[in-house]
Write an enzyme that holds these catalytic residues in place. Structure first.
Site, PDB file in Angstrom:
ATOM      1  N   ASN A  14      -2.138   8.009   0.957  1.00  0.00           N
ATOM      2  CA  ASN A  14      -2.806   6.765   1.438  1.00  0.00           C
ATOM      3  C   ASN A  14      -3.421   7.002   2.729  1.00  0.00           C
ATOM      4  OD1 ASN A  14      -0.942   6.770   3.952  1.00  0.00           O
ATOM      5  ND2 ASN A  14       0.644   6.700   2.494  1.00  0.00           N
TER       6      ASN A  14
ATOM      7  N   ASP B 202      13.942   5.441  -0.200  1.00  0.00           N
ATOM      8  CA  ASP B 202      13.347   4.703   0.947  1.00  0.00           C
ATOM      9  C   ASP B 202      14.128   5.385   2.079  1.00  0.00           C
ATOM     10  OD1 ASP B 202      13.197   2.636   3.022  1.00  0.00           O
ATOM     11  OD2 ASP B 202      12.466   1.198   1.498  1.00  0.00           O
TER      12      ASP B 202
ATOM     13  N   PHE C  43       8.522   0.020  10.589  1.00  0.00           N
ATOM     14  CA  PHE C  43       7.248  -0.649  10.620  1.00  0.00           C
ATOM     15  C   PHE C  43       7.185  -1.523   9.394  1.00  0.00           C
ATOM     16  CE2 PHE C  43       4.430   0.606  14.239  1.00  0.00           C
ATOM     17  CZ  PHE C  43       5.285   1.317  14.997  1.00  0.00           C
TER      18      PHE C  43
ATOM     19  N   ASP D 253       5.462   4.803  -1.920  1.00  0.00           N
ATOM     20  CA  ASP D 253       6.867   4.079  -2.872  1.00  0.00           C
ATOM     21  C   ASP D 253       7.269   4.845  -3.850  1.00  0.00           C
ATOM     22  OD1 ASP D 253       7.150   2.128  -0.728  1.00  0.00           O
ATOM     23  OD2 ASP D 253       5.445   1.144  -1.736  1.00  0.00           O
TER      24      ASP D 253
HETATM   25  N1  CTP Z   1       9.689   3.381   4.477  1.00  0.00           N
HETATM   26  C1  CTP Z   1      10.323   4.396   4.467  1.00  0.00           C
HETATM   27  N2  CTP Z   1      10.565   4.997   2.997  1.00  0.00           N
HETATM   28  C2  CTP Z   1       9.909   4.702   2.102  1.00  0.00           C
HETATM   29  C3  CTP Z   1       8.967   3.479   2.300  1.00  0.00           C
HETATM   30  C4  CTP Z   1       8.584   2.872   3.406  1.00  0.00           C
HETATM   31  O1  CTP Z   1      10.966   5.012   5.308  1.00  0.00           O
HETATM   32  N3  CTP Z   1       9.988   5.171   0.669  1.00  0.00           N
HETATM   33  C5  CTP Z   1       9.554   2.840   5.733  1.00  0.00           C
HETATM   34  C6  CTP Z   1       8.105   2.893   6.719  1.00  0.00           C
HETATM   35  O2  CTP Z   1       8.085   4.074   7.484  1.00  0.00           O
HETATM   36  C7  CTP Z   1       7.904   1.774   7.483  1.00  0.00           C
HETATM   37  C8  CTP Z   1       8.990   0.805   6.567  1.00  0.00           C
HETATM   38  O3  CTP Z   1       9.604   1.515   5.809  1.00  0.00           O
HETATM   39  O4  CTP Z   1       8.752   2.032   8.675  1.00  0.00           O
HETATM   40  C9  CTP Z   1       8.039  -0.170   5.625  1.00  0.00           C
HETATM   41  O5  CTP Z   1       7.084   0.290   5.296  1.00  0.00           O
HETATM   42  P1  CTP Z   1       6.044  -0.445   4.236  1.00  0.00           P
HETATM   43  O6  CTP Z   1       5.018   0.515   3.567  1.00  0.00           O
HETATM   44  O7  CTP Z   1       5.696  -1.722   4.962  1.00  0.00           O
HETATM   45  O8  CTP Z   1       7.391  -1.234   3.190  1.00  0.00           O
HETATM   46  P2  CTP Z   1       7.640  -0.814   1.702  1.00  0.00           P
HETATM   47  O9  CTP Z   1       8.930  -0.483   1.566  1.00  0.00           O
HETATM   48  O10 CTP Z   1       6.630  -0.067   1.038  1.00  0.00           O
HETATM   49  O11 CTP Z   1       7.660  -2.473   1.201  1.00  0.00           O
HETATM   50  P3  CTP Z   1       6.421  -3.155   0.381  1.00  0.00           P
HETATM   51  O12 CTP Z   1       5.781  -2.213  -0.760  1.00  0.00           O
HETATM   52  O13 CTP Z   1       7.346  -4.228  -0.174  1.00  0.00           O
HETATM   53  O14 CTP Z   1       5.394  -3.519   1.253  1.00  0.00           O
END
Ligand code: CTP
Length: 399
Positions: free
Chosen positions: A208, A304, A323, A276
């Site tokens: 990304n 996550d 975040f 993700d």
């Molecule tokens: N994060 C994480 N591990 C993942 C995905 C996200 O630790 N596998 C953490 C990111 O570092 C950030 C927070 O979760 O602090 C939110 O990340 P974000 O990309 O906004 O959220 P998502 O979990 O991807 O949710 P969505 O796809 O619904 O926006």
């Protein structure tokens, strides 16, 4: 700079002891005075002569050396420093420290000292992962012992994994952080940063646009306030922060393992843009063009990291910050995300293309906490980092 700082350096018995020689040289280059202590096992790996020649002073080895007692008693020696550094800290030395043994000079100094102690563990990966070592590590963290490393990689014993002593430059950064004043002095904080790369085959990956700039700025701001920062970073384009221990990773799964390995900590800040999903059946060899058109990729969910660490029953850092990268309904989505992931704070930001935040120099944050949503004005990523670091210091003081 470490001008005028006094370091008592205890060199344990491990193959990494050779790096202690380089460490002495670098500490002295920065103006520190190094008093070396060599354990009996340490002297099997480096000679007392090379240690004392590099340190420019005598090396202490024996508890019952009467000359030393006449010159300087072991109690005085243990307190005549601004920081005690143990490098390499072997499994045996860590076990002695955790138990409070005092059966040789190094262990006695560590028990008698009233100055802060920083250890740089080094051992075989199985020894590091053994529950006994992990128990000792947790005890030492509870006793306020600071730690740098170990890193993962190929080891002298031919195995691969965590256990390799931190490099001299990383130990220097940890020494500087340990000696820095500031409201976060004595606090250990883990920061994730950057994108992750999820392999499709050995040459292609899914990634990304995260540059890692915000995470690096946060790590710098925390270190500048005296925190011991462990910076777990995916392949970012922004330069890594000075003053932090840097653990490079590629995938989300590696990032989770590195974060778990860095605990216990007083706080954890998850600024990484973690993928993700990963490709479930990543190819071992480069995918070739085929007659049948594009290959179908099958995805599996990544762990996550934020939710996993927030949900720990044992060893959850007292402050967990995430975040939320959103492109619409920022506050509503971020508030739901905070509840879903179980973290204490969420820093929500608008990453829609119009905002120019992802990859840019500025950020606009809404801080979501138990108390509600608080809008911060648009400011540089460095200013966001400074403000967050101040808030973290305040929160940990109140905890
Ligand atoms: N994060 C994480 N591990 C993942 C995905 C996200 O630790 N596998 C953490 C990111 O570092 C950030 C927070 O979760 O602090 C939110 O990340 P974000 O990309 O906004 O959220 P998502 O979990 O991807 O949710 P969505 O796809 O619904 O926006």
């Amino acid at each position: 700079m470490l001008a005028g700082k006094r370091i008592l350096l205890i060199i344990g018995g491990g193959i990494a002891a050779f790096k202690a020689l380089e460490l002495i040289r670098r500490l002295r280059e920065r103006g520190a005075a190094v008093t070396p202590v060599l354990t009996r096992a340490g002297a099997e790996f480096v000679t007392p002569l090379s240690v004392s020649a590099l340190a420019g002073r005598k090396v202490y080895q024996d508890l019952f050396d009467l000359t030393d007692e006449a010159e300087m008693g072991h109690i005085e020696l243990s307190r005549s420093a601004d920081l005690v550094v143990v490098a390499p800290a072997t499994a045996d030395l860590m076990a002695k420290m955790a138990q409070g043994l005092a059966d040789d000079l190094a262990a006695t100094l560590l028990l008698a000292t009233d100055t802060p102690v920083l250890i740089a563990p080094a051992m075989n990966v199985r020894m590091w992962q053994h529950p006994a070592t992990q128990r000792n590590l947790a005890t030492l963290a509870g006793d306020g012992i600071r730690r740098v490393g170990p890193g993962a990689g190929d080891m002298a014993c031919g195995e691969h994994g965590p256990g390799r002593m931190a490099e001299p430059a990383e130990i220097i950064a940890a020494v500087e952080a340990a000696l820095a004043g500031g409201p976060l002095r004595g606090r250990r904080i883990v920061v994730t940063s950057g994108p992750t790369h999820e392999p499709i085959d050995p040459v292609r990956y899914i990634a990304n646009r995260s540059s890692g700039a915000q995470g690096a700025a946060i790590a710098r701001a925390l270190a500048a306030r005296g925190a011991e920062v462990v910076f777990v970073t995916g392949p970012a384009t922004a330069p890594p922060p000075e003053g932090a221990e840097v653990i490079p990773v590629e995938t989300a799964r590696e990032m989770l393992a590195a974060v778990e390995g860095a605990l216990p900590a007083d706080a954890a800040i998850f600024a990484a843009a973690v993928a993700d999903w990963h490709v479930a059946d990543a190819a071992q060899n480069k995918l070739k063009k085929t007659q049948g058109g594009m290959p179908a990729l099958h995805f599996a969910e990544n762990p996550d990291i934020l939710a996993t660490i927030s949900g720990l029953q044992n060893g959850r850092p007292p402050l967990v910050v995430g975040f939320a990268a959103e492109t619409e309904d920022v506050v509503a989505h971020a508030t739901a995300k905070r509840a879903r992931k179980g973290c204490d704070w969420i820093l929500a930001n608008d990453v829609s293309a119009e905002s120019g935040i992802m990859g840019g120099a500025e950020n606009r944050i809404t801080l979501i906490s138990e108390g509600g949503a608080e809008d911060w004005p648009r400011m540089s990523k460095d200013a966001v980092a400074a403000r967050l670091a101040d808030r973290v210091a305040e929160a940990l003081d109140q905890a």
